[in-house]
Design a protein around this motif. Structure first.
Motif, mmCIF file in Angstrom:
data_model
loop_
_atom_site.group_PDB
_atom_site.id
_atom_site.type_symbol
_atom_site.label_atom_id
_atom_site.label_comp_id
_atom_site.label_asym_id
_atom_site.label_seq_id
_atom_site.Cartn_x
_atom_site.Cartn_y
_atom_site.Cartn_z
ATOM 1 N N UNK A 136 -1.716 -0.867 5.677
ATOM 2 C CA UNK A 136 -0.561 -1.209 6.510
ATOM 3 C C UNK A 136 0.698 -1.204 5.656
ATOM 4 N N UNK A 137 1.776 -0.645 6.179
ATOM 5 C CA UNK A 137 3.070 -0.691 5.502
ATOM 6 C C UNK A 137 3.692 -2.059 5.716
ATOM 7 N N UNK A 138 4.156 -2.673 4.620
ATOM 8 C CA UNK A 138 4.705 -4.026 4.687
ATOM 9 C C UNK A 138 6.209 -4.037 4.452
ATOM 10 N N UNK A 139 6.706 -3.186 3.570
ATOM 11 C CA UNK A 139 8.135 -3.198 3.248
ATOM 12 C C UNK A 139 8.632 -1.782 3.027
ATOM 13 N N UNK A 140 9.905 -1.561 3.391
ATOM 14 C CA UNK A 140 10.527 -0.252 3.238
ATOM 15 C C UNK A 140 10.587 0.488 4.555
ATOM 16 N N UNK A 141 11.480 1.458 4.605
ATOM 17 C CA UNK A 141 11.663 2.241 5.826
ATOM 18 C C UNK A 141 11.148 3.667 5.682
ATOM 19 N N UNK A 142 10.763 4.052 4.463
ATOM 20 C CA UNK A 142 10.364 5.426 4.205
ATOM 21 C C UNK A 142 11.506 6.273 3.687
ATOM 22 N N UNK A 143 12.725 5.743 3.744
ATOM 23 C CA UNK A 143 13.895 6.437 3.207
ATOM 24 C C UNK A 143 14.334 5.739 1.921
ATOM 25 N N UNK A 144 14.832 6.502 0.966
ATOM 26 C CA UNK A 144 15.304 5.935 -0.291
ATOM 27 C C UNK A 144 16.578 5.142 -0.070
ATOM 28 N N UNK A 145 16.629 3.936 -0.642
ATOM 29 C CA UNK A 145 17.850 3.125 -0.569
ATOM 30 C C UNK A 145 18.926 3.737 -1.452
ATOM 31 N N UNK A 146 20.158 3.662 -0.991
ATOM 32 C CA UNK A 146 21.286 4.192 -1.758
ATOM 33 C C UNK A 146 22.381 3.130 -1.810
ATOM 34 N N UNK A 147 22.503 2.462 -2.966
ATOM 35 C CA UNK A 147 23.670 1.611 -3.196
ATOM 36 C C UNK A 147 23.583 0.199 -2.675
ATOM 37 N N UNK A 148 23.574 0.025 -1.353
ATOM 38 C CA UNK A 148 23.729 -1.301 -0.771
ATOM 39 C C UNK A 148 22.569 -2.219 -1.119
ATOM 40 N N UNK A 149 22.904 -3.459 -1.533
ATOM 41 C CA UNK A 149 21.891 -4.485 -1.742
ATOM 42 C C UNK A 149 21.578 -5.143 -0.395
ATOM 43 N N UNK A 150 20.338 -5.608 -0.201
ATOM 44 C CA UNK A 150 20.057 -6.347 1.037
ATOM 45 C C UNK A 150 20.915 -7.613 1.092
ATOM 46 N N UNK A 151 21.373 -7.937 2.299
ATOM 47 C CA UNK A 151 22.226 -9.109 2.465
ATOM 48 C C UNK A 151 23.680 -8.858 2.150
ATOM 49 N N UNK A 152 24.058 -7.594 1.857
ATOM 50 C CA UNK A 152 25.450 -7.285 1.534
ATOM 51 C C UNK A 152 25.920 -6.084 2.341
#
Length: 738
Positions: A307-323
């Protein structure tokens, strides 16, 4: 200084060739006359490639002159670099979109000494499944000629042999696509664009064992289980070991079908993309860093599900979570009332999670892409950065900044390995060739202390990312070269010193480093990437040797671990089938295979972004007979000679069509974009007489010449004549080799 780019610019600002110091060639009168009409009036003659260099994925060295007629995209990379790794799928999309107009060439300009060796570059090309030509620019001759200063960098040559544009940093396919859509019409109109297909011979890897480029390993001490990230096969291998005979392991399970993808589900259908880090949180519960899918996955050994628990399958670029990015202030600002950098795991993009470690009800993640350590409670209630300001460096200090990317706090450089002693987190900080230590929360949830360096380069005033070596000794003088893994036991930190090909031991109290195993011994290691401690032994993923070795910490002696499906019985050919049972191959009929008409088919992208080809096969029963729709049809593909562009994971596996109709589809993943191969299709099915109701099994073998080319049909078609049947006795198709 040559350093990896960390630009946050949202769009590409292409650099004109004239700005890069490349020697200009005086334009002809005709060229001067149309300079204002040309889309690149400041173009310059592209420097020729230095002769005598090692080329890969091509039968002979290439030259700028030999590539006239194509847009040539030079990708300057080095295989340690996470930013360079992120460019590879973007370039693959480019090759898919412009197979007749663009040739991509990887110019491997090494950072580390170990990366300069031809064979190491070849292994990296195979490990990353690179299909385009690559040249080993070990002494940076091409790098200097094209005025490159950082990894990754792109330089573009037009169809007329002119250097027209370049940029540094991670570029997205969409940016390159826009550039080419604007540029192509001019060259197509003036007749200098050659749109005939261009193919290259790709490198091939043959391995005899179960594994292919194993990455990380984890050990479950309570159950004497070894977990192996079989990264090159996109799966996880679970083996039971005997502490009294640790060099033998019995495979209990294989997690993943072996196909590239990101599907959840049962062990035999779930898919991964170069998985790396592994960690056990409870008996039978395994956490997986699905690195190139940018996901965290959870495998349950009892229910045999992923089961996938975290992530969307797309690479994060720049933005921190919560910002969010505040354009006016040109910085990231928090939008949470508590000011914390956390988000919903299911909605938060990740960036190359490379290793995992469980402690205190949470999983810690070596997030190589943003150069940070992240943390997620095991209930997946939130996820976010735990340590690191996101700047690539080796700097000690407070865990997190008040503002993202703020200097004066701890910086990491591509953290790639994690281990813990229960109070501290040890980090293999690969690009800085350093071993770091991060304080963990106590029982009350308090974190005391800051990030510090056990052995490494944090104390240097400059060149912290470019100081490395192979030196034992005290903490001040010892040196590593791109270490990827750490393990802990009883006061000792064990290090997979990857590019030195060694296992080293650090006395945690004094910082003294000694070589324990590898390089100088008869049984050497080749870029070991994973390391774990269990049942008194050190377990090492010897990546480029495609094996696991077990090391005695007392004397450094090594043994190769033999993996088998039953105790004492090696099964080197196990690939995609579940480990509990051997896969039965279809028998080959004694009669000579029928030769089908050649098939020319174009590659397509499936739902997971994987290049595939599809061939529709239509069985043709003999006159008076029809397919038995109640008998399953089974098929299997072999390669006659080299598999060419067809992915090896598709070969020698039996597939079943439960209720065969008039035709069935054979979908094959690709290793290369173009090329040819001859495939052998084995089929077992059943036929029934039209009038009498008699039903019989039949088997056949068909040779299919296949060419993968951009100008082929979207789907290939093959007619499959089934063997003629004798009256009541011999059935030619059932005279099988056994």
């Amino acid at each position: 200084m040559r350093s990896a780019s960390r630009s946050l610019a949202p769009a590409v600002a292409w650099i004109a060739a004239a700005c890069l110091g490349v020697a200009a060639v005086a334009p002809s009168a005709a060229r001067a006359a149309d300079a204002e009409l040309h889309p690149f009036p400041k173009r310059q003659r592209a420097p020729e490639f230095k002769p005598g260099l090692r080329w890969l994925n091509t039968e002979k060295p290439l030259t700028v002159e030999s590539l006239r007629g194509k847009f040539v995209v030079l990708d300057f990379w080095t295989y340690c670099c996470i930013n360079c790794m992120h460019m590879l799928p973007e370039l693959a999309k480019l090759e898919q979109a412009y197979p007749n107009q663009v040739v991509v060439i990887g110019v491997h300009s090494a950072k580390f000494d170990g990366e300069k060796l031809d064979e190491n570059v070849r292994q990296a090309v195979l490990r990353h499944r690179i299909a385009h030509p690559v040249v080993n620019d070990a002494d940076h001759a091409i790098w200097d000629a094209y005025a490159v200063t950082s990894w990754p960098s792109i330089r573009i040559i037009d169809p007329e042999g002119n250097f027209i544009a370049g940029e540094s940093g991670e570029l997205r396919f969409e940016m390159l696509d826009r550039f080419l859509k604007d540029a192509i019409p001019h060259y197509r109109m003036n007749g200098t664009l050659d749109e005939t297909p261009r193919t290259f011979a790709t490198e091939r890897l043959e391995t005899e064992g179960v594994l292919r480029f194993p990455g990380k390993v984890a050990f479950d001490e309570a159950n004497a289980r070894l977990f192996i990230a079989d990264s090159g096969n996109d799966r996880i291998v679970v083996a039971k070991v005997d502490p009294a005979a640790p060099a033998r392991g019995t495979i209990e399970a294989v997690i993943g079908s072996g196909r590239t993808g990101r599907a959840d589900g049962g062990f035999d259908s779930a898919t991964f993309n170069h998985p790396q880090g592994l960690a056990v949180s409870a008996p039978g519960v395994l956490w997986i860093a699905d690195t190139e899918n940018h996901l965290l996955r959870r495998a349950d050994l009892a229910t045999r599900t992923v089961k996938t628990v975290a992530g969307t399958g797309a690479q994060a670029h720049g933005t921190w979570p919560g910002t969010r990015l505040d354009p006016a202030r040109r910085q990231f600002v928090t939008h949470r009332p508590d000011g914390r950098y956390v988000g919903d795991p299911a909605k938060t993009p990740l960036n190359s999670p490379w290793d995992l470690c469980i402690h205190g009800g949470a999983v810690y993640v070596a997030m190589a892409g943003p150069h940070q350590i992240w943390r997620m409670p095991l209930d997946a209630s939130e996820i976010g950065p735990y340590a690191g300001n996101g700047l690539e460096d080796v700097v000690d200090g407070k865990l997190l900044p008040k503002v993202p990317f703020q200097e004066g706090t701890a910086s990491f450089a591509q953290p790639s390995g994690l281990a813990t002693d229960g109070e501290r987190l040890f980090v293999a900080d690969s690009e800085g060739s350093s071993i770091r230590v991060v304080p963990l929360a106590d029982a009350k949830g308090m974190v005391r202390g800051s990030v510090r360096t056990v052995v490494g380069t944090a104390g240097l005033e400059q060149d912290r990312l470019f100081t490395f070596g192979d030196v034992d000794g005290d903490a001040a003088t010892a040196r590593f070269q791109h270490p990827l893994g750490v393990a802990w036991n009883d006061g000792t930190i064990y290090v997979a010193d990857t590019y030195n090909g060694k296992i080293k031991a650090i006395d945690a109290a004094s910082g003294v480093v000694r070589t324990l195993a590898g390089a100088e011994s008869a049984n050497d290691l080749d870029e070991p990437a994973g390391i774990a401690f269990g049942v008194g032994r050190i377990w090492v993923a010897d990546t480029n040797h495609h094996r696991i070795v077990v090391v005695n910490p007392a004397d450094g002696s090594m043994e190769t671990v033999e993996l088998s499906t039953t105790a004492g019985r090696p099964q080197p050919e196990i690939m995609l089938a579940a480990a509990e049972a051997e896969e039965r191959h279809l028998a080959r009929p004694k009669a000579e295979p029928v030769r089908a008409a050649p098939v020319r088919v174009a590659p397509q992208l499936d739902a997971d972004g994987i290049r595939t080809i599809t061939i529709v096969v239509t069985p043709e029963p003999p006159k008076g007979w029809k397919l038995n729709e109640l008998m399953p049809l089974k098929w299997e593909i072999e390669a006659i000679g080299e598999a060419g562009p067809v992915g090896a994971e598709a070969l020698r596996h039996v597939f079943t069509v439960a209720k065969p109709k008039e035709s069935f589809s054979v979908t094959l993943p690709l290793d290369g974009i173009q090329g040819s191969a001859e495939l052998l299709l084995l089929v077992e099915t059943g036929v029934c007489s039209v009038g009498a109701g008699e039903c019989r099994p039949v088997a056949t073998a068909t040779r299919i010449p296949v060419t993968v080319a951009s100008d082929g049909r979207p789907t290939g078609e093959v007619k499959l004549p089934l063997p003629k049947l004798a009256g009541s006795g011999g059935i030619p198709g059932l005279e099988l080799f056994r």
